[in-house]
Design a protein around this motif. Structure first.
Motif, PDB file in Angstrom:
ATOM      1  N   CYS A 100      57.154  24.245  66.453  1.00 17.22           N
ATOM      2  CA  CYS A 100      57.692  25.571  66.126  1.00 17.22           C
ATOM      3  C   CYS A 100      57.602  25.842  64.627  1.00 17.22           C
ATOM      4  CB  CYS A 100      59.144  25.691  66.591  1.00 17.22           C
ATOM      5  SG  CYS A 100      59.310  25.817  68.372  1.00 17.22           S
ATOM      6  N   LEU A 105      57.989  29.758  64.430  1.00 20.07           N
ATOM      7  CA  LEU A 105      58.715  30.213  65.609  1.00 20.07           C
ATOM      8  C   LEU A 105      60.089  29.550  65.643  1.00 20.07           C
ATOM      9  CD1 LEU A 105      58.408  31.715  68.400  1.00 20.07           C
ATOM     10  CD2 LEU A 105      57.620  29.534  69.309  1.00 20.07           C
ATOM     11  N   GLU A 106      61.099  30.296  66.013  1.00 22.28           N
ATOM     12  CA  GLU A 106      62.436  29.709  66.140  1.00 22.28           C
ATOM     13  C   GLU A 106      62.483  28.862  67.404  1.00 22.28           C
ATOM     14  OE1 GLU A 106      65.790  32.189  65.439  1.00 22.28           O
ATOM     15  OE2 GLU A 106      64.642  33.497  64.093  1.00 22.28           O
ATOM     16  N   GLU A 108      64.778  27.930  69.411  1.00 22.18           N
ATOM     17  CA  GLU A 108      65.525  28.389  70.588  1.00 22.18           C
ATOM     18  C   GLU A 108      64.694  29.318  71.475  1.00 22.18           C
ATOM     19  OE1 GLU A 108      66.887  30.891  67.046  1.00 22.18           O
ATOM     20  OE2 GLU A 108      66.891  28.757  67.459  1.00 22.18           O
ATOM     21  N   ASN A 109      63.601  29.861  70.939  1.00 21.59           N
ATOM     22  CA  ASN A 109      62.703  30.705  71.738  1.00 21.59           C
ATOM     23  C   ASN A 109      61.662  29.914  72.511  1.00 21.59           C
ATOM     24  OD1 ASN A 109      63.911  33.140  71.000  1.00 21.59           O
ATOM     25  ND2 ASN A 109      62.749  33.217  69.099  1.00 21.59           N
ATOM     26  N   LEU A 110      61.578  28.617  72.237  1.00 20.24           N
ATOM     27  CA  LEU A 110      60.607  27.754  72.914  1.00 20.24           C
ATOM     28  C   LEU A 110      61.346  26.505  73.416  1.00 20.24           C
ATOM     29  CD1 LEU A 110      57.557  27.291  73.551  1.00 20.24           C
ATOM     30  CD2 LEU A 110      57.459  25.998  71.423  1.00 20.24           C
ATOM     31  N   LEU A 132      58.783  29.803  77.480  1.00 15.18           N
ATOM     32  CA  LEU A 132      59.189  30.712  76.404  1.00 15.18           C
ATOM     33  C   LEU A 132      60.387  31.542  76.830  1.00 15.18           C
ATOM     34  CD1 LEU A 132      55.837  32.206  75.043  1.00 15.18           C
ATOM     35  CD2 LEU A 132      57.504  30.910  73.744  1.00 15.18           C
ATOM     36  N   LYS A 133      61.281  31.803  75.898  1.00 15.47           N
ATOM     37  CA  LYS A 133      62.417  32.678  76.175  1.00 15.47           C
ATOM     38  C   LYS A 133      62.160  34.105  75.712  1.00 15.47           C
ATOM     39  CE  LYS A 133      66.370  29.596  76.233  1.00 15.47           C
ATOM     40  NZ  LYS A 133      67.663  29.293  75.601  1.00 15.47           N
ATOM     41  N   ILE A 134      61.033  34.300  75.089  1.00 16.27           N
ATOM     42  CA  ILE A 134      60.690  35.635  74.596  1.00 16.27           C
ATOM     43  C   ILE A 134      59.443  36.119  75.318  1.00 16.27           C
ATOM     44  CG2 ILE A 134      61.746  35.366  72.315  1.00 16.27           C
ATOM     45  CD1 ILE A 134      58.957  34.668  71.221  1.00 16.27           C
ATOM     46  N   PHE A 135      59.303  37.439  75.417  1.00 15.74           N
ATOM     47  CA  PHE A 135      58.105  38.009  76.021  1.00 15.74           C
ATOM     48  C   PHE A 135      57.136  38.386  74.911  1.00 15.74           C
ATOM     49  CE2 PHE A 135      55.535  41.644  77.275  1.00 15.74           C
ATOM     50  CZ  PHE A 135      54.889  41.089  78.374  1.00 15.74           C
ATOM     51  N   THR A 136      55.898  37.973  75.084  1.00 16.35           N
ATOM     52  CA  THR A 136      54.873  38.343  74.127  1.00 16.35           C
ATOM     53  C   THR A 136      53.527  38.405  74.830  1.00 16.35           C
ATOM     54  OG1 THR A 136      53.736  37.735  72.078  1.00 16.35           O
ATOM     55  CG2 THR A 136      54.611  35.925  73.398  1.00 16.35           C
TER      56      THR A 136
END
Length: 166
Positions: A100, A105-106, A108-110, A132-136
């Motif tokens: 990360c 990248l943070e 907590e998002n991975l 991943l906790k984020i959408f991209t």
């Protein structure tokens, strides 16, 4: 996510079950089929360990591969190969943190980086994966983990060919 076909099964399994090459990973789950089926949930049962051992293990949810490796080696050693096996290794917190950090990248998002190892019909694949906790729509994170998986195998001197993207 890519599937990397391992050409040198003997070298790879030696790295996995005998040497310390994958000891930095955690065991999420595994299944080995020989004359019977052995399934393992890699979650730590903290009550089993002494306080000093718990301190060494840290706060993670899953047991380090190095704790399980000798047990799996005992299951597969001998003249016959297993019918099949599947092992899901997860990068340790330190490995994920370094990954990360390189990407800005943070963590907590991975939550997880995976190596899914699958052997069946004399064929061995290592499939990279992540959570991943984020959408991209940007695939940079996935592509970088795919690249890291291939680099890891090359550093170990493991012959592999082609990759199939999913």
């Amino acid at each position: 996510m890519v599937a990397i076909k391992i050409e040198d099964v003997k070298n790879f399994t030696s790295q996995l079950f005998i040497k310390e090459s994958f000891d930095g990973f955690l065991l999420k789950e595994a299944e080995i089929v020989t004359f019977g089926t052995v399934s393992v949930d890699g979650r730590l049962h903290r009550g089993y360990f002494l306080p000093q051992e718990l301190e060494e293990l840290g706060e993670g949810t899953y047991a380090p591969w190095k704790l399980w490796r000798p047990h799996f080696f005992d299951l597969i050693k001998g003249k016959r190969l297993p019918e099949r096996f599947g092992i899901v290794l997860q990068a340790s917190g330190r490995q994920t943190e370094e990954f990360c950090s390189r990407l800005g990248l943070e963590q907590e998002n991975l939550p997880a980086l995976y190596l899914n190892i699958r052997y069946e019909d004399s064929t061995l694949y290592c499939v990279t994966g992540l959570s991943l906790k984020i959408f991209t729509l940007d695939k940079t994170i996935e592509q970088e983990w795919d690249r890291q998986g291939e680099l890891l195998l090359k550093k170990m001197g493991i012959a592999c060919t082609g990759q199939q993207g999913f």
